[in-house]
Design an enzyme around this catalytic site. Structure first.
Site, PDB file in Angstrom:
ATOM      1  CG  ASP A  67      15.285 -16.892  78.114  1.00  0.00           C
ATOM      2  OD1 ASP A  67      15.628 -15.799  77.636  1.00  0.00           O
ATOM      3  OD2 ASP A  67      16.013 -17.893  78.095  1.00  0.00           O
ATOM      4  CG  ASN A 136      22.751 -26.723  81.388  1.00  0.00           C
ATOM      5  OD1 ASN A 136      22.448 -26.125  80.354  1.00  0.00           O
ATOM      6  ND2 ASN A 136      22.119 -26.534  82.528  1.00  0.00           N
ATOM      7  CG  HIS A 138      20.124 -23.795  79.246  1.00  0.00           C
ATOM      8  ND1 HIS A 138      20.810 -23.489  80.400  1.00  0.00           N
ATOM      9  CD2 HIS A 138      20.224 -22.688  78.474  1.00  0.00           C
ATOM     10  CE1 HIS A 138      21.297 -22.276  80.320  1.00  0.00           C
ATOM     11  NE2 HIS A 138      20.962 -21.766  79.156  1.00  0.00           N
ATOM     12  CD  GLU A 143      18.719 -24.729  83.418  1.00  0.00           C
ATOM     13  OE1 GLU A 143      19.472 -25.167  82.514  1.00  0.00           O
ATOM     14  OE2 GLU A 143      19.111 -23.971  84.314  1.00  0.00           O
TER      15      GLU A 143
HETATM   16  C1  GLP Z   1      21.275 -18.117  78.963  1.00  0.00           C
HETATM   17  C2  GLP Z   1      19.949 -17.898  78.203  1.00  0.00           C
HETATM   18  C3  GLP Z   1      19.930 -18.659  76.909  1.00  0.00           C
HETATM   19  C4  GLP Z   1      21.269 -18.428  76.221  1.00  0.00           C
HETATM   20  C5  GLP Z   1      22.322 -19.206  76.969  1.00  0.00           C
HETATM   21  C6  GLP Z   1      23.744 -19.021  76.451  1.00  0.00           C
HETATM   22  O1  GLP Z   1      21.098 -18.630  80.231  1.00  0.00           O
HETATM   23  N1  GLP Z   1      18.767 -18.194  78.934  1.00  0.00           N
HETATM   24  O2  GLP Z   1      18.836 -18.265  76.107  1.00  0.00           O
HETATM   25  O3  GLP Z   1      21.228 -18.900  74.907  1.00  0.00           O
HETATM   26  O4  GLP Z   1      22.199 -19.005  78.364  1.00  0.00           O
HETATM   27  O5  GLP Z   1      24.299 -17.837  76.886  1.00  0.00           O
HETATM   28  P1  GLP Z   1      25.735 -17.342  76.414  1.00  0.00           P
HETATM   29  O6  GLP Z   1      25.602 -16.975  74.993  1.00  0.00           O
HETATM   30  O7  GLP Z   1      26.011 -16.155  77.292  1.00  0.00           O
HETATM   31  O8  GLP Z   1      26.672 -18.464  76.638  1.00  0.00           O
END
Ligand code: GLP
Length: 245
Positions: A67, A136, A138, A143
């Site tokens: 993404d 959440n 995702h 989402e």
């Molecule tokens: C972000 C990304 C995800 C990622 C997730 C967890 O928003 N878009 O691809 O896996 O949130 O992030 P973190 O590892 O910082 O908790």
């Protein structure tokens, strides 16, 4: 879904990095799907260490990131592209032309999303997809919603997700983009193998719903239950809300 619980986050990260190194050894021209985020940092540091030790060769690999924020050029230090360059790509021997991103500044978003889908096909599909999970539930930027997108699309971010990403923007929620481009659910689920890693107590509720709850668009990660070769790698804290049995 196969579940593995590691003692510490560093153990899970080391195992994920080793998995990538072995994938590259067995199949040097592998196509890797990669996440950003705090959880991935330990994996990338360990991968760099393995690369420096001669145990991870990226020279024939291709990568596709999950993404990217809408509106940020890849040169913006807050973009996911910049994150990946800093933490992995500049530190290993991957040819720049083998690194693939969604363009958050594309004028024609639909064409950009289609380009990414076609690119994945042209590369022969994703061999190994690493994932994190949002608090959440995702994955990528898919989402929780009433319906999910199958394919790469423009996604609207929830306030919770924007808040989680605020550290990239000096903590200023106002500056976090409201939209992103993301691989869709089917794009992710078509990967041959998926390893989702989650660490810390803040992920425990999402992990329990992902692993033991119903498959529902309200918890996009729960769709991994349908994948033949999806694994979930946790530390003890992230596994804290799983029910026994
Ligand atoms: C972000 C990304 C995800 C990622 C997730 C967890 O928003 N878009 O691809 O896996 O949130 O992030 P973190 O590892 O910082 O908790």
């Amino acid at each position: 879904m196969k579940l593995t619980i590691f003692e510490r986050p560093a153990d899970a990260a080391a195992a994920a990095a080793t998995l990538v190194a072995v994938q590259l050894r067995d199949q040097p021209a592998s196509v890797l799907g990669l996440p950003t985020g705090r959880t991935s940092l330990g994996i990338y540091d360990e991968l760099v260490r393995l690369h420096e030790a001669g145990a991870a060769d990226f020279s024939r690999a291709h990568t596709l990131n999950l993404d990217e924020f809408v509106g940020l050029p890849s040169t913006d230090r807050r973009s996911y592209c910049a994150f990946m360059q800093t933490h992995l790509f500049r530190r290993v021997n991957i040819p720049p032309a083998h690194v693939h991103f969604l363009d958050g500044r594309a004028a024609d978003v639909e064409a950009e999303c289609l380009r990414y889908e076609r690119l994945i096909d042209q590369l022969g599909g994703i061999d190994l997809q690493l994932l994190g999970v949002g608090a959440n539930g995702h994955i990528g930027f898919n989402e929780p919603a009433r319906t999910l997108h199958a394919r790469t699309h423009r996604a609207r971010l929830t306030v919770r997700t924007r808040r989680a990403n605020a550290p990239l923007f000096r903590g200023r929620l106002r500056e976090v983009p409201r939209e992103a481009l993301s691989m869709g659910m089917a794009t992710i689920l078509h990967a041959r193998r998926i390893v989702l890693m989650a660490t810390g107590a803040s992920k425990a509720a999402a992990v329990a719903r992902m692993v033991q709850g119903p498959v529902t668009p309200r918890v996009p990660a729960s769709f991994l239950q349908l994948h033949r070769h999806a694994e979930v790698w946790l530390d003890r804290a992230a596994a804290g809300r799983l029910k026994d049995g």
